[in-house]
Design an enzyme around this catalytic site. Sequence first.
Site, short mmCIF file in Angstrom:
data_model
loop_
_atom_site.label_atom_id
_atom_site.label_comp_id
_atom_site.label_asym_id
_atom_site.label_seq_id
_atom_site.Cartn_x
_atom_site.Cartn_y
_atom_site.Cartn_z
N HIS A 192 -1.33 1.40 -4.34
CA HIS A 192 -1.70 2.82 -4.25
C HIS A 192 -0.77 3.71 -5.07
CE1 HIS A 192 -3.81 1.82 -0.19
NE2 HIS A 192 -4.51 1.44 -1.25
N GLN A 235 0.85 -1.20 0.00
CA GLN A 235 0.00 0.00 0.00
C GLN A 235 0.88 1.24 0.00
OE1 GLN A 235 -3.55 -0.58 2.90
NE2 GLN A 235 -1.86 -1.85 3.67
N CYS A 246 -0.33 18.71 -22.89
CA CYS A 246 -1.64 19.37 -22.98
C CYS A 246 -1.75 20.60 -22.07
CB CYS A 246 -2.74 18.37 -22.60
SG CYS A 246 -2.85 18.09 -20.81
N GLY A 266 2.71 -4.40 9.04
CA GLY A 266 2.75 -2.94 9.21
C GLY A 266 1.59 -2.21 8.57
P1 OAD Z 1 -1.33 3.27 8.96
O1 OAD Z 1 -0.57 4.46 9.42
O2 OAD Z 1 -2.83 3.30 8.93
O3 OAD Z 1 -0.93 2.01 9.86
C1 OAD Z 1 0.41 1.73 10.12
C2 OAD Z 1 0.39 0.38 10.82
O4 OAD Z 1 1.75 -0.02 11.03
C3 OAD Z 1 -0.26 0.43 12.19
O5 OAD Z 1 -1.06 -0.74 12.36
C4 OAD Z 1 0.92 0.42 13.17
O6 OAD Z 1 0.59 -0.27 14.37
C5 OAD Z 1 1.92 -0.39 12.37
N1 OAD Z 1 3.33 -0.11 12.67
C6 OAD Z 1 3.90 1.08 12.99
N2 OAD Z 1 5.24 0.94 13.10
C7 OAD Z 1 5.51 -0.37 12.82
C8 OAD Z 1 6.70 -1.14 12.75
N3 OAD Z 1 7.90 -0.58 12.99
N4 OAD Z 1 6.60 -2.46 12.43
C9 OAD Z 1 5.40 -3.03 12.18
N5 OAD Z 1 4.22 -2.35 12.23
C10 OAD Z 1 4.29 -1.04 12.55
O7 OAD Z 1 -0.77 2.92 7.52
P2 OAD Z 1 -1.38 1.90 6.48
O8 OAD Z 1 -2.05 0.75 7.12
O9 OAD Z 1 -0.29 1.61 5.51
O10 OAD Z 1 -3.96 4.84 1.42
O11 OAD Z 1 -2.49 2.79 5.73
C11 OAD Z 1 -3.16 2.17 4.65
C12 OAD Z 1 -3.59 3.21 3.70
O12 OAD Z 1 -4.35 4.20 4.40
C13 OAD Z 1 -2.46 4.00 3.08
O13 OAD Z 1 -1.87 3.32 2.01
C14 OAD Z 1 -3.22 5.21 2.58
C15 OAD Z 1 -4.18 5.44 3.71
O14 OAD Z 1 -5.44 5.77 3.26
C16 OAD Z 1 -4.00 5.78 0.40
O15 OAD Z 1 -3.31 6.76 0.45
C17 OAD Z 1 -4.94 5.45 -0.70
#
Ligand code: OAD
Length: 244
Positions: free
Chosen positions: A118, A100, A149, A186
């Site tokens: 994404h 993502q 364009c 993550g």
């Molecule tokens: P988030 O910021 O929502 O979640 C980050 C996750 O990583 C959380 O569950 C944390 O607990 C975990 N975390 C943090 N540090 C970590 C580490 N060192 N090791 C393992 N886990 C860790 O980010 P995403 O889940 O990636 O979409 O968010 C998903 C999507 O939400 C993004 O791609 C974005 C957003 O909407 C778009 O932009 C379309």
Amino acid sequence: MHTTEVAAALKGAKHVAILTGSGISAESGVPTFRDAQTGLWSQFKPEDLATPEAFRGNPKLVWEWYAWRRGLIARAQPNAGHLALVELEQRIPEFTLITQNVDGLHQRAGSRNVIELHGNINRTKCSEEDLPVTEWKERGDPPPRCPRCGGPLRPDVVWFGESLRAEAIEGALMASRRCDVFLSIGTSTLVQPAASLPFEAAEGGATVIEINTDVTPLTNHATFRLPGPAARVLPELLRVAWPA
Ligand code: OAD
């Protein structure tokens, strides 16, 4: 800790699918998506900037936010978690890395079969033609204009409310349904359709493992949970599975 069981599942796997979120880039110094924004950008929420409406309303602000993030990412290095996934890809017959993240750190680490659900912040496209632009002249206020364009340029990432590229989500679904082992690493498992992938894998009979410093909506449904930072847990897992 279930490291031994997970290592055994990996060693016997024919097809491993991985889903990563911003947590795997946290140890590279790239703020996770829901981390509080820093400095100048602390007054904004990503959800209020990463949208077509925000870009239409204030293209300069949105372009400059992405330019700031591109700068952060350019200074970041892939971490031990990214590198462990490169090694894993070399050890498993069939391997699909679905991310993502838009930071491109998996590719910089050396991962080859990457599905960018994404998009990628380092790619730019024309907002009118929806086609890639690799060169442009910086003239006047940002955003720069399409050399073909004249339309405003934008980052080639999926914004809230936009749909994912069909081939990306189809490839991700197919890999999730076919794999023997699925690692969700993550991600807060909040944003669809990515958040459904580990559940699709479980439906398909895969062993589902979550690696996260926190709990998520997936935690109670995963076969195993390896709590902790990906940059520590992943290398540890590979050392147990394939001792030097
Ligand atoms: P988030 O910021 O929502 O979640 C980050 C996750 O990583 C959380 O569950 C944390 O607990 C975990 N975390 C943090 N540090 C970590 C580490 N060192 N090791 C393992 N886990 C860790 O980010 P995403 O889940 O990636 O979409 O968010 C998903 C999507 O939400 C993004 O791609 C974005 C957003 O909407 C778009 O932009 C379309």
